[in-house]
Each structure stands twice: as structure tokens, then as C-alpha cells.
Design an enzyme around this catalytic site. Structure first.
Site, PDB file in Angstrom:
ATOM      1  N   ALA A  70       0.865  -1.189   0.000  1.00  0.00           N
ATOM      2  CA  ALA A  70       0.000   0.000   0.000  1.00  0.00           C
ATOM      3  C   ALA A  70       0.896   1.232   0.000  1.00  0.00           C
ATOM      4  O   ALA A  70       1.881   1.291   0.760  1.00  0.00           O
ATOM      5  CB  ALA A  70      -0.891   0.013   1.238  1.00  0.00           C
ATOM      6  N   LYS A  71       0.586   2.177  -0.862  1.00  0.00           N
ATOM      7  CA  LYS A  71       1.303   3.462  -0.811  1.00  0.00           C
ATOM      8  C   LYS A  71       0.595   4.282   0.243  1.00  0.00           C
ATOM      9  O   LYS A  71      -0.176   5.195  -0.053  1.00  0.00           O
ATOM     10  CB  LYS A  71       1.301   4.116  -2.186  1.00  0.00           C
ATOM     11  CG  LYS A  71       2.342   5.202  -2.366  1.00  0.00           C
ATOM     12  CD  LYS A  71       2.407   5.628  -3.830  1.00  0.00           C
ATOM     13  CE  LYS A  71       3.238   6.864  -3.972  1.00  0.00           C
ATOM     14  NZ  LYS A  71       4.676   6.648  -3.656  1.00  0.00           N
TER      15      LYS A  71
END
Ligand SMILES: Cc1[nH+]cc(COP(=O)(O)O)c(CN[C@@H](CCC(=O)O)C(=O)O)c1O
Length: 305
Positions: free
Chosen positions: A157-158
């Protein structure tokens, strides 16, 4: 960055730049559970186009899914918002920042019941690590901060919260007079830069850490995979040690902001010739041909605004 003219897309509306504000009791501001993207639009002979827009939007939605955030907009709406923001701000080339965050209905660790918001801003942003660095290569330091363990934060996940690790690593490196940090994973293997993926080249073979080292699955990293194939270069994803970087012939960072930035030394150990390597230059040049619309093979990666 807050005090300028322009428009920002916010929760479905185009608002004046200076009016794009949120409340101080916004959940994400306190606990960091939000997700963002870094996207670039380039000026091509056929007009301004966003590079690999769909892949970025797909990753934003995957980041939100990992963070259990239900986005109130579709992928198509986010794609259109990004095209509109570039047009509305009359940007020939720019950096776009989509962000999704959790609102201010209540605080406490659980954000359940809070509204999820989205915005897209865009602005002109040149060479992330400096024009000189793009040609000559930059100086990098192995960080004293360890990259996230893959089950401590969600590294695919960014996520905004992942970036305190990056901020500290980057600040330590620049405080020590270097241009950027290289982070190792919890087992001591090379992971990535504070905001970039890393590659090394040895005896004509291109290597990059496999994603088990906790690096983000970079879109530019994937673009380099395609470029290596086109150039007939073997590409290997594997565990990489810091001393393999020391004895490499070439090294470079990849990222939307960083693009392809050569690394000329790590921890004061010169890498190869101590400047941008010949294969790095070929990969960098092929990258800029693609993003500027000069390689028709990748026209489908460019979304006109
Ligand atoms: C930790 C990290 N790793 C790898 C990458 C490369 O991913 P990609 O852009 O998909 O090739 C980025 C992008 N870093 C973004 C944020 C930079 C910032 O300062 O903020 C970027 O390059 O937009 C990262 O933040």
C-alpha cells in the site's frame, strides 16, 4: 505549496487552490491512515499526456483496499479528475498527487463510520533529485533506519503512514550530506530508497530486490522491466546485499518523481566509474523516449488530458 493560484479536485468538485482545506480533527492527520499516488504528465508532440494513469489509479484503489478504506469514487472518476486537474491548471507537464483520507466525524483508533475523502492536485515538478544528479549520479547513504517489515506495515500500500520511515531515512541522509538514503529490510538485505526503487547492474545483468524486501511495487520499476526486455538486457529480481551494490558496475533509482536517477556512490564507496553508467544512460534515455511519446510501442501508456 498551499499559497498559489489554481484549482484542486476535491470530493468531486473543482475548488480554488487556497480553499482546498480540511479540519484539524481529520482522522488521517492524527493516525496516518490514508493513501496517495505520485503520477506524472509529460508534454508529447501530440499534447500533454499522463503516464500509466490506469496503473496508478489501480494501485491507489489497491492501497485503499489494503487499508480497509471504501473509496466513494470510481476508478473512472479518479482518472477523469486527474485529466481535468491538468487541463484546469494549464500544465504542459506536471506531477499529480491523488490522495484519499479519512474525515473528521470522530477520533479514536477505529475510523469506522468516518467519511472517506479524495482529492487530486497537480503542479510543475522538475528533477526530483536534481538535474545534475540525473546526469552525474547522486551520492547515497545506507540508512540506519530499517525498511518496514512486510507484516508491520503494509508495504504494497502506498500508505501515508509508511512515509515516516522514509522521511526519517531521507532527513538523516541529507543531514549527513548525502542526496538520498538506501534502506535495508529487517533481514539486512537492500530494499529501496526513501521514495524510489533501486537497481544495480553487474556484468551486463540488471538486478533489483524482489518485493519480499518490502519495497513498493513501483510502476517505474515495471517500466524498467519492459525497457530491459526491449534492450535485450537480462533482468533478475533477487535478494541484494549492500556490498553487492558496492561492487556493482552501475546503480540507479527509479520512481515517478525520481524518474531514472543514477547512483554514483553508496556510503562513500564509488560505484563503477563514479558517474552515470552506460547501460543506465541507455535505460534513462529509453524511459524519456517512452514518457515523452517518442516510442509508439508504448502509446497505450499515455492518456491524453
Ligand atoms: C517508497 C517508494 N518506493 C518506490 C517508489 C517508486 O514507485 P513508482 O513511482 O510507482 O515508480 C516510490 C514513489 N515515490 C513517490 C513519492 C515521492 C514523494 O516524494 O512523495 C513518487 O515518486 O511520486 C516510493 O514512495
Amino acid at each position: 505549496l498551499a499559497d498559489r493560484d489554481g484549482k484542486i479536485w476535491m470530493d468531486g468538485q473543482m475548488v480554488d487552490w487556497r480553499d482546498a482545506k480540511i479540519h484539524v480533527l481529520t482522522h488521517t492527520l492524527h493516525y496516518g491512515c490514508g493513501a496517495f499516488e505520485g503520477v506524472r504528465a509529460y508534454e508529447t508532440a501530440d499534447g500533454t499526456a499522463i503516464f500509466r494513469l490506469q496503473e496508478h489509479t489501480d494501485r491507489l484503489f489497491n492501497s485503499a483496499k489494503i487499508l480497509r478504506m471504501q473509496l466513494p469514487f470510481s476508478k473512472e472518476e479518479l482518472n477523469e479528475a486527474q485529466r481535468a486537474v491538468v487541463r484546469e491548471n494549464n500544465l504542459a507537464s506536471c506531477y499529480l498527487r491523488p490522495l484519499v483520507w479519512i474525515g473528521s466525524e470522530k477520533l479514536g483508533v477505529s475510523p469506522k463510520g468516518n467519511r472517506v475523502h479524495a482529492m487530486v492536485a497537480a503542479w510543475a515538478w522538475g528533477a526530483y533529485l536534481g538535474e545534475e544528479g540525473m546526469k552525474r549520479g547522486i551520492r547515497v547513504k545506507t540508512s540506519s533506519y530499517t525498511r518496514h517489515h512486510v507484516n508491520i506495515t503494509m508495504t504494497q500500500a502506498k500508505a501515508s503512514s509508511n512515509y515516516t520511515n522514509s522521511i526519517l531515512a531521507n532527513m538523516e541522509a541529507t543531514d549527513d550530506g548525502y542526496d538520498e538514503a538506501l534502506l535495508l529490510d529487517s533481514a539486512g538485505f537492500v530494499s529501496e530508497g526513501s521514495g524510489e526503487n533501486v537497481f544495480i547492474i553487474k556484468d551486463g545483468v540488471v538486478y533489483t530486490p524482489d518485493l519480499s524486501a518490502g519495497a513498493l511495487n513501483g510502476i517505474t520499476r515495471n517500466t524498467v522491466f519492459h525497457i530491459c526486455k526491449d534492450l535485450g538486457l537480462e533482468l533478475v529480481q533477487k535478494r541484494i546485499t549492500r556490498d553487492e551494490v558496492y561492487i556493482a558496475d552501475e546503480a540507479f533509482f527509479s520512481g515517478t518523481a525520481a524518474e531514472i536517477t543514477p547512483i554514483r556512490e553508496l556510503d562513500r564507496v564509488q560505484i563503477g566509474s563514479g558517474s552515470r553508467g552506460p547501460l543506465t544512460e541507455k535505460i534513462q534515455s529509453a524511459f524519456f523516449d517512452i514518457v515523452n511519446g517518442r516510442n509508439p510501442q508504448y502509446a497505450h501508456w499515455l492518456t491524453k488530458v
